[in-house]
Design a protein around this motif. Sequence first.
Motif, PDB file in Angstrom:
ATOM      1  N   ARG A 137      16.398  24.866 -47.355  1.00  0.00           N
ATOM      2  CA  ARG A 137      15.386  24.206 -48.188  1.00  0.00           C
ATOM      3  C   ARG A 137      14.329  25.254 -48.530  1.00  0.00           C
ATOM      4  O   ARG A 137      13.563  25.673 -47.673  1.00  0.00           O
ATOM      5  N   ASN A 163      22.399  24.225 -46.368  1.00  0.00           N
ATOM      6  CA  ASN A 163      21.472  23.899 -45.274  1.00  0.00           C
ATOM      7  C   ASN A 163      20.087  24.509 -45.462  1.00  0.00           C
ATOM      8  O   ASN A 163      19.238  24.380 -44.581  1.00  0.00           O
ATOM      9  N   ARG A 172       5.915  22.518 -52.785  1.00  0.00           N
ATOM     10  CA  ARG A 172       7.022  21.574 -52.667  1.00  0.00           C
ATOM     11  C   ARG A 172       7.141  21.075 -51.232  1.00  0.00           C
ATOM     12  O   ARG A 172       6.942  21.831 -50.277  1.00  0.00           O
ATOM     13  N   PRO A 225      19.329  22.669 -40.436  1.00  0.00           N
ATOM     14  CA  PRO A 225      18.549  22.926 -41.654  1.00  0.00           C
ATOM     15  C   PRO A 225      17.656  24.152 -41.488  1.00  0.00           C
ATOM     16  O   PRO A 225      17.099  24.392 -40.413  1.00  0.00           O
ATOM     17  N   ARG A 255      18.811  29.316 -52.569  1.00  0.00           N
ATOM     18  CA  ARG A 255      18.860  27.935 -53.058  1.00  0.00           C
ATOM     19  C   ARG A 255      20.290  27.387 -53.104  1.00  0.00           C
ATOM     20  O   ARG A 255      20.483  26.172 -53.113  1.00  0.00           O
ATOM     21  N   VAL A 286      14.464  25.950 -43.284  1.00  0.00           N
ATOM     22  CA  VAL A 286      13.361  25.843 -44.245  1.00  0.00           C
ATOM     23  C   VAL A 286      12.758  27.236 -44.424  1.00  0.00           C
ATOM     24  O   VAL A 286      12.413  27.906 -43.436  1.00  0.00           O
ATOM     25  N   VAL A 295       9.541  18.670 -48.391  1.00  0.00           N
ATOM     26  CA  VAL A 295      10.843  18.075 -48.087  1.00  0.00           C
ATOM     27  C   VAL A 295      10.752  17.392 -46.736  1.00  0.00           C
ATOM     28  O   VAL A 295       9.902  17.713 -45.902  1.00  0.00           O
ATOM     29  N   VAL A 344      12.858  16.933 -43.418  1.00  0.00           N
ATOM     30  CA  VAL A 344      13.970  17.545 -42.703  1.00  0.00           C
ATOM     31  C   VAL A 344      13.833  17.238 -41.220  1.00  0.00           C
ATOM     32  O   VAL A 344      12.766  17.488 -40.638  1.00  0.00           O
ATOM     33  N   LEU A 363      10.958  26.338 -50.125  1.00  0.00           N
ATOM     34  CA  LEU A 363       9.683  25.705 -50.466  1.00  0.00           C
ATOM     35  C   LEU A 363       8.825  26.693 -51.265  1.00  0.00           C
ATOM     36  O   LEU A 363       8.688  27.855 -50.889  1.00  0.00           O
TER      37      LEU A 363
END
Length: 496
Positions: free
Chosen positions: A317, A315, A323, A293, A311, A295, A325, A327, A319
Amino acid sequence: MAAAEPFRHLVRTPRPWARALGLVTVVLFGAWLGLLVVGNVRTPVGPMDTTMTLRPSLTGGTKINIAPLGALELDSHTAPIRLDVDVDRLDPVRAQALVQHPERISGLQEEITHDIEHGTLDLAVRSCAAVVVGGTTLGLLVYRRPRRALAAGGLALALLAASGATAYATWNPKSVLEPKYSGLLSSAPQVVGNARSIVSDFDVYQEELARLVTNVTKLYDAASTLPAYQPDPGTIRVLHVSDIHLNPASWPIIASLVKQYRIDVIIDSGDTMDHGTAAENQFLDPIKDLGVPYVWVRGNHDSVTTQKYLRHFRNVRVLDEGRAVTVGGLRIAGTGDPQFTPDRSVVPGGDASERLAGIRLASAISDQEAAGTPVDIAVAHEPVAARETDGTVPLVLAGHVHHRENEILKLGTRLKVEGSTGGGGLRAVQNKHPEKVLASVLYLDRTTRRLQAWDEITLGGLGLTTAEVSRHLATENQPAATPSPTPSGTGRSPAP
């Protein structure tokens, strides 16, 4: 009536010099009109689409217009014609190919030379036709005699040929080394630097750093002089990167770190791009192949266009606006930089806008706490924004300043600022002392999700092919004392 006869004779029979002057005027004006209407050629030059035009001039030379950035002038020749080259647009397909495959830059000079020769030949043929048509047409309109009109067209062609011969005889190929800049391009010599050294040195830069990071990591794992902390297999491992600035050498380094350190999550605190244009987007595609992942928060060199493109990656994310998440077992919240100032063409909002973004992020983190989903790590690009989260989260990550900082804020939050994982960007490799490539591996306890230790990875820039890894302990929530140094690889990275 008889007295007027002598005056009529003078009007009907102009003197030879007046007729010659009139003919020259017709020829010059007709040739100029012909060049203006049909005397231009659209031709690709490398990744750019250009329009080439010949213009009458007292000094000659070449002028390259790059709207809206400005222009540069070359003292390429001395003749009564000037070559104007208007850069209409950067072709996204050809530009993306160069971004994805930097090795193609080595053949770009030959390609551009071929394109210019082809375009110049087309321009010469079209210009000859333009001046003949322009001179002949205007001569026919003025004199209404086909023979006089053809003479005007022939004279226009002769003048163009003489101008071309003069330009060829005075051609100065070294003029490209001393251009005159105007507009925003006036800073180009400092910003762009020596393109030739970038091209010739980049392959070494990329290959050596990718090899060093692997070999030094293996030496590091085998060392016996590390601090006491040893991460167990259950430890959450986070790779913190920042300020890649469009340097493709960063991706193999990041991929190597992911593999060597068995990374669970990558956090990128922004400025992955240089200008945030759509043409740069495919530079981001290697993120899809990192296998973990990713970020990401937006930096001041990253645009909303960049954010939308990321987006779509499975894989990734993204932010923004607080926001959060979950992970890899961690709850992460972040916000993008409120300012988009890749070239400072927009007046920045300054620290006030950054603080406001940080306050909004802190508020969102508090809302998460109230909802029973506390945040473990906050991410912002600017340290000024990151500081506003003090007291709401154990750890906040940032970038932007191109050097590392580690600080316990007043209310107990640890602020960790990462340097440039892109070594300041691809253009930085031409500097006398290139920036080092910086990244960090963070070790967090899987149960408490608190930072236990971190490794700082430092790779030398071009001409400084060294690498070192140093471990720091987060003992009692204080910055580690002077850490015990770990063995560092130096030199040409021999096989382990």
